[in-house]
Design an enzyme around this catalytic site. Sequence first.
Site, PDB file in Angstrom:
ATOM      1  N   TYR A   1       0.769  -1.294   0.094  1.00  0.00           N
ATOM      2  CA  TYR A   1       0.085   0.120   0.092  1.00  0.00           C
ATOM      3  C   TYR A   1       0.948   1.345   0.036  1.00  0.00           C
ATOM      4  O   TYR A   1       0.516   2.191  -0.557  1.00  0.00           O
ATOM      5  CB  TYR A   1      -0.746  -0.057   1.337  1.00  0.00           C
ATOM      6  CG  TYR A   1      -2.535  -0.642   0.881  1.00  0.00           C
ATOM      7  CD1 TYR A   1      -2.388  -2.102   0.826  1.00  0.00           C
ATOM      8  CD2 TYR A   1      -3.475   0.095   0.959  1.00  0.00           C
ATOM      9  CE1 TYR A   1      -3.458  -2.688   0.650  1.00  0.00           C
ATOM     10  CE2 TYR A   1      -4.734  -0.572   1.132  1.00  0.00           C
ATOM     11  CZ  TYR A   1      -4.758  -1.766   0.608  1.00  0.00           C
ATOM     12  OH  TYR A   1      -5.939  -2.492   0.623  1.00  0.00           O
TER      13      TYR A   1
ATOM     14  N   LYS B   1       3.159 -15.266   1.722  1.00  0.00           N
ATOM     15  CA  LYS B   1       3.601 -16.000   0.731  1.00  0.00           C
ATOM     16  C   LYS B   1       5.088 -16.161   0.638  1.00  0.00           C
ATOM     17  O   LYS B   1       5.367 -15.630  -0.402  1.00  0.00           O
ATOM     18  CB  LYS B   1       2.773 -15.478  -0.503  1.00  0.00           C
ATOM     19  CG  LYS B   1       1.358 -15.667  -0.842  1.00  0.00           C
ATOM     20  CD  LYS B   1       1.111 -17.044  -1.313  1.00  0.00           C
ATOM     21  CE  LYS B   1       1.518 -17.233  -2.742  1.00  0.00           C
ATOM     22  NZ  LYS B   1       1.251 -18.481  -3.215  1.00  0.00           N
TER      23      LYS B   1
ATOM     24  N   ASP C   1      -2.829 -18.084   0.367  1.00  0.00           N
ATOM     25  CA  ASP C   1      -4.009 -18.586  -0.895  1.00  0.00           C
ATOM     26  C   ASP C   1      -4.482 -19.708  -0.087  1.00  0.00           C
ATOM     27  O   ASP C   1      -5.600 -19.763   0.076  1.00  0.00           O
ATOM     28  CB  ASP C   1      -3.417 -18.830  -2.185  1.00  0.00           C
ATOM     29  CG  ASP C   1      -1.961 -19.790  -2.020  1.00  0.00           C
ATOM     30  OD1 ASP C   1      -1.349 -20.047  -0.775  1.00  0.00           O
ATOM     31  OD2 ASP C   1      -1.675 -20.614  -2.814  1.00  0.00           O
TER      32      ASP C   1
ATOM     33  N   ASP D   1      -6.721  -6.964   3.729  1.00  0.00           N
ATOM     34  CA  ASP D   1      -7.658  -6.588   2.890  1.00  0.00           C
ATOM     35  C   ASP D   1      -8.590  -7.458   2.185  1.00  0.00           C
ATOM     36  O   ASP D   1      -9.608  -7.434   2.434  1.00  0.00           O
ATOM     37  CB  ASP D   1      -6.967  -5.599   1.739  1.00  0.00           C
ATOM     38  CG  ASP D   1      -8.272  -4.715   1.113  1.00  0.00           C
ATOM     39  OD1 ASP D   1      -8.910  -4.464   1.627  1.00  0.00           O
ATOM     40  OD2 ASP D   1      -7.854  -4.740  -0.154  1.00  0.00           O
TER      41      ASP D   1
ATOM     42  N   ASP E   1     -12.361  -9.349   3.630  1.00  0.00           N
ATOM     43  CA  ASP E   1     -13.657  -9.275   2.817  1.00  0.00           C
ATOM     44  C   ASP E   1     -14.068 -10.756   2.651  1.00  0.00           C
ATOM     45  O   ASP E   1     -15.414 -11.039   2.866  1.00  0.00           O
ATOM     46  CB  ASP E   1     -13.436  -8.890   1.508  1.00  0.00           C
ATOM     47  CG  ASP E   1     -13.727  -7.352   1.241  1.00  0.00           C
ATOM     48  OD1 ASP E   1     -13.343  -6.325   2.395  1.00  0.00           O
ATOM     49  OD2 ASP E   1     -14.041  -6.789   0.175  1.00  0.00           O
TER      50      ASP E   1
HETATM   51  C1  IPM Z   1     -10.505  -1.438   3.411  1.00  0.00           C
HETATM   52  C2  IPM Z   1     -10.760  -0.798   2.109  1.00  0.00           C
HETATM   53  C3  IPM Z   1      -9.601   0.138   1.825  1.00  0.00           C
HETATM   54  C4  IPM Z   1      -8.540  -0.798   1.655  1.00  0.00           C
HETATM   55  C5  IPM Z   1      -9.711   1.086   0.199  1.00  0.00           C
HETATM   56  C6  IPM Z   1     -11.118   1.868   0.308  1.00  0.00           C
HETATM   57  C7  IPM Z   1      -8.785   2.029   0.405  1.00  0.00           C
HETATM   58  O1  IPM Z   1     -10.914  -1.636   1.130  1.00  0.00           O
HETATM   59  O2  IPM Z   1     -10.207  -0.654   4.419  1.00  0.00           O
HETATM   60  O3  IPM Z   1     -10.599  -2.749   3.346  1.00  0.00           O
HETATM   61  O4  IPM Z   1      -7.925  -1.297   0.749  1.00  0.00           O
HETATM   62  O5  IPM Z   1      -7.649  -0.778   2.639  1.00  0.00           O
HETATM   63 MG    MG Z   2     -11.061  -3.705   1.720  1.00  0.00          MG
END
Ligand code: IPM
Ligand code: MG
Length: 369
Positions: free
Chosen positions: A142, A193, A226, A250, A254
């Site tokens: 990042y 990884k 993975d 990240d 999700d």
């Molecule tokens: C998160 C989001 C952010 C990230 C984006 C909005 C920059 O996806 O907080 O998970 O990638 O960290």
């Molecule tokens: Mg995210």
Amino acid sequence: MATYKLFFLPGDGIGQEVMKEVEKIAAWTQSVGICSFEIERGLVGGSAYDAHGKAISDSDMELAMASDAVIFGAVGGPKWDSVPYDVRPEAGLLRLRKDLGLFANLRPAICYPALADASSLKREIVEGLDIMIVRELTGGVYFGEPKQIIDLGNGQKRGIDTQVYDTYEIERIGRVAFELARKRGNKVTSSEKRNVMKSGVLWNEVITALHKREFADVQLEHQLADALGMQLVRWPKQFDVIVTDNLFGDMLSDVASMLTGSLGMLPSASLGEVDPKTGKRKSMYEPVHGSAPDIAGKGLANPIAMIASFAMALRYSFGLGDAADRIEKAIADVLDQGLRTADIKGDAKETISTTQMGDAILAQLQKGA
Ligand code: IPM
Ligand code: MG
């Protein structure tokens, strides 16, 4: 009664709507004498860009710096798709994380029993799930340099991002994970990884050494990122605390969100280092979901992730674990009563709006107060 400085940054899209609901919960917290707040409000993301051409202004950054906790909604939307990269909505969020030094991102994934059928996975796989993803938040790809697109001059361009981690960055996030594990199921799964990345080799070495030196009482295992993604949907209850880098964290968080029924359920805390002089740490609390422009302004958003993020602020920034428990219990109770926003509808006949969900949680709190 202690007073804390909160800085509200609703941001864009549904960020605005879910923040209104958290304001109600903050008002309740004060009204029953748990603590009091001095509240400031600012702009971030597209709404900040529209107001002054930046994803967050310097004066709002100063307010964030001076606050005890930033309460953050969400940023982004198609309206700002073509704004310059440096001032895109996400830049505001990334600047807050970086400048406040919020290296530790805690993303709990809890499956409330009432929601086990809202998950895309079978009930027995997710029911009772309680895992904590600890994502490194201020390093890795990042922020690594160089980060650029260069023109190779032969009709080709090259896009470069840099994945980079130093020992101290891995150690301090590892420490957060091990300490959390001691208060939970006493198990840490570290993920990288190392089979293809040097930063993964170092990550693995540093976590292993830290474990041996300071946390030998905690169970440690390593899983390639993975494979961990696969295990998260195969048998997620094998995990307690997962520690991983910025990018893998990240993605994996999700994935974990869908185990809980909806992205609208997942809160997060982003924490800085404890200042040895004051004992305080910088912090920001935000739902894991984004600004959801497709449903913004329609009263469809689920405010639970935002309200649960506020509960995390009480727990991690102000030492008010009991108050946090009460808010989390109120959320569980309204879910038990069958109240559902559209994202967690499942088999429910009716759904309620953002405001109605906020009001229901508030009413539940007031009943218990
Ligand atoms: C998160 C989001 C952010 C990230 C984006 C909005 C920059 O996806 O907080 O998970 O990638 O960290
Ligand atoms: Mg995210």
